[in-house]
Design an enzyme around this catalytic site. Sequence first.
Site, PDB file in Angstrom:
ATOM      1  N   PHE A  68     -12.084  -2.211   3.871  1.00 27.10           N
ATOM      2  CA  PHE A  68     -11.208  -1.375   4.685  1.00 27.10           C
ATOM      3  C   PHE A  68     -11.319  -1.750   6.162  1.00 27.10           C
ATOM      4  O   PHE A  68     -12.207  -1.269   6.873  1.00 27.10           O
ATOM      5  CB  PHE A  68     -11.566   0.103   4.478  1.00 27.10           C
ATOM      6  CG  PHE A  68     -10.892   0.723   3.288  1.00 27.10           C
ATOM      7  CD1 PHE A  68     -10.676   0.003   2.127  1.00 27.10           C
ATOM      8  CD2 PHE A  68     -10.464   2.037   3.331  1.00 27.10           C
ATOM      9  CE1 PHE A  68     -10.047   0.577   1.033  1.00 27.10           C
ATOM     10  CE2 PHE A  68      -9.835   2.629   2.244  1.00 27.10           C
ATOM     11  CZ  PHE A  68      -9.628   1.903   1.088  1.00 27.10           C
ATOM     12  N   ASP A  83       0.858  -1.185   0.000  1.00 26.67           N
ATOM     13  CA  ASP A  83       0.000   0.000   0.000  1.00 26.67           C
ATOM     14  C   ASP A  83       0.895   1.235   0.000  1.00 26.67           C
ATOM     15  O   ASP A  83       0.944   2.000   0.967  1.00 26.67           O
ATOM     16  CB  ASP A  83      -0.908  -0.032   1.232  1.00 26.67           C
ATOM     17  CG  ASP A  83      -2.027   0.997   1.146  1.00 26.67           C
ATOM     18  OD1 ASP A  83      -2.186   1.611   0.073  1.00 26.67           O
ATOM     19  OD2 ASP A  83      -2.731   1.186   2.146  1.00 26.67           O
ATOM     20  N   THR A 131     -12.971  -0.027  -4.231  1.00 27.24           N
ATOM     21  CA  THR A 131     -12.394   0.351  -2.947  1.00 27.24           C
ATOM     22  C   THR A 131     -13.455   0.963  -2.035  1.00 27.24           C
ATOM     23  O   THR A 131     -14.601   1.157  -2.427  1.00 27.24           O
ATOM     24  CB  THR A 131     -11.217   1.327  -3.179  1.00 27.24           C
ATOM     25  OG1 THR A 131     -10.519   1.542  -1.958  1.00 27.24           O
ATOM     26  CG2 THR A 131     -11.696   2.650  -3.736  1.00 27.24           C
ATOM     27  N   LYS A 134      -9.278   1.624 -10.156  1.00 17.69           N
ATOM     28  CA  LYS A 134      -9.790   1.714  -8.789  1.00 17.69           C
ATOM     29  C   LYS A 134     -10.957   2.696  -8.732  1.00 17.69           C
ATOM     30  O   LYS A 134     -10.817   3.865  -9.122  1.00 17.69           O
ATOM     31  CB  LYS A 134      -8.648   2.186  -7.883  1.00 17.69           C
ATOM     32  CG  LYS A 134      -8.802   1.903  -6.417  1.00 17.69           C
ATOM     33  CD  LYS A 134      -7.481   2.248  -5.728  1.00 17.69           C
ATOM     34  CE  LYS A 134      -7.499   1.977  -4.255  1.00 17.69           C
ATOM     35  NZ  LYS A 134      -6.221   2.373  -3.639  1.00 17.69           N
ATOM     36  N   GLU A 140      -6.332   4.978  -9.538  1.00 16.49           N
ATOM     37  CA  GLU A 140      -7.617   5.485  -9.066  1.00 16.49           C
ATOM     38  C   GLU A 140      -8.285   6.461 -10.031  1.00 16.49           C
ATOM     39  O   GLU A 140      -7.648   7.370 -10.556  1.00 16.49           O
ATOM     40  CB  GLU A 140      -7.365   6.188  -7.724  1.00 16.49           C
ATOM     41  CG  GLU A 140      -8.575   6.495  -6.909  1.00 16.49           C
ATOM     42  CD  GLU A 140      -8.158   6.943  -5.508  1.00 16.49           C
ATOM     43  OE1 GLU A 140      -8.517   8.062  -5.129  1.00 16.49           O
ATOM     44  OE2 GLU A 140      -7.478   6.173  -4.805  1.00 16.49           O
TER      45      GLU A 140
END
Length: 314
Positions: free
Chosen positions: A174, A17, A152, A128, A92
């Site tokens: 998450f 990450d 996500t 993403k 993203e």
Amino acid sequence: MASALEQLRDMTTVVADTGDVEAVRSLRPVDCTTNPSIILKALQSPAFAALVDAEIADGRATGRDPLAVADALTVGVGAELAGLVPGRVSTEVDANLSFDSEASVAKARALIAAYEAKGILRDRILIKLAATWEGIRAAERLQAEGIDCNLTLIFSLAQAIACADAGVFLISPFVGRITDWYAKAEGRSFAPDEDPGVLSVRRIYDYYKSNGIETVVMGASFRTTGQIKALAGCDRLTISPALLTELAGDETELTAALSPDAATGVAPIPMGEAAFRWAMNGDAMATEKLAEGIRNFDADHRKLLDLIAARLAG
């Protein structure tokens, strides 16, 4: 004994990450990611200085706006990372498009085209998107075009089911942000096996394996190595460099906490738009954390655009 990180790699695909080149080189993840926060750091990193200077200079020369330069930097950093990992680079779509399926699809196609212009094929990239209803619909269209997606900001089983129904390649539940919400709401901390974030991922994993769903479950947003260990065996886990380093120095024995063989056989749950919105409405944590996550991603994106605008003007 092998480190906890090495043991984890034997049962789970480990993803970094981070966009820190040195961390990616030393920690050897399979996949990694880019996002506005990472590109902000890249603007100040010696590792990407040449790339940043070139894109800023080209932006000035061609009159490109900050958004176009930001997209070029995102793809440039992603291409560099693709050269360091054997797997995928998640990239993203702008958070402010989270409720616009059409615009999200267009942006995803543009990002893929920019990668392909650099020789990075689409099978190395994950697009993403935030797991709003509109983001999931955009992913469904992209998947049909052979563009794999990473959905996500997953905070609920409803989101996970809708993503699976759409044929999404991968989801990112998450963990830490769920835990944060419950820790604040209940005024206490949690052991790993009772941690609400851990339990959420276990529930999603069980649903997927019980129903033969191929969508990859990638736990994300960890606060402690205890949370990570409690999800050992999950399809993938995306972990910060600090926690990867901690695991690399940990020589305690690690056992798998998740396995497809342990699926409980939970029945499939219908999840159309009305059911999705009703489930989210009834889950204060999921609704609040999804909205907060989108706002935070957008804030980082706007900071990035402001910084690029300043560099272009300078």
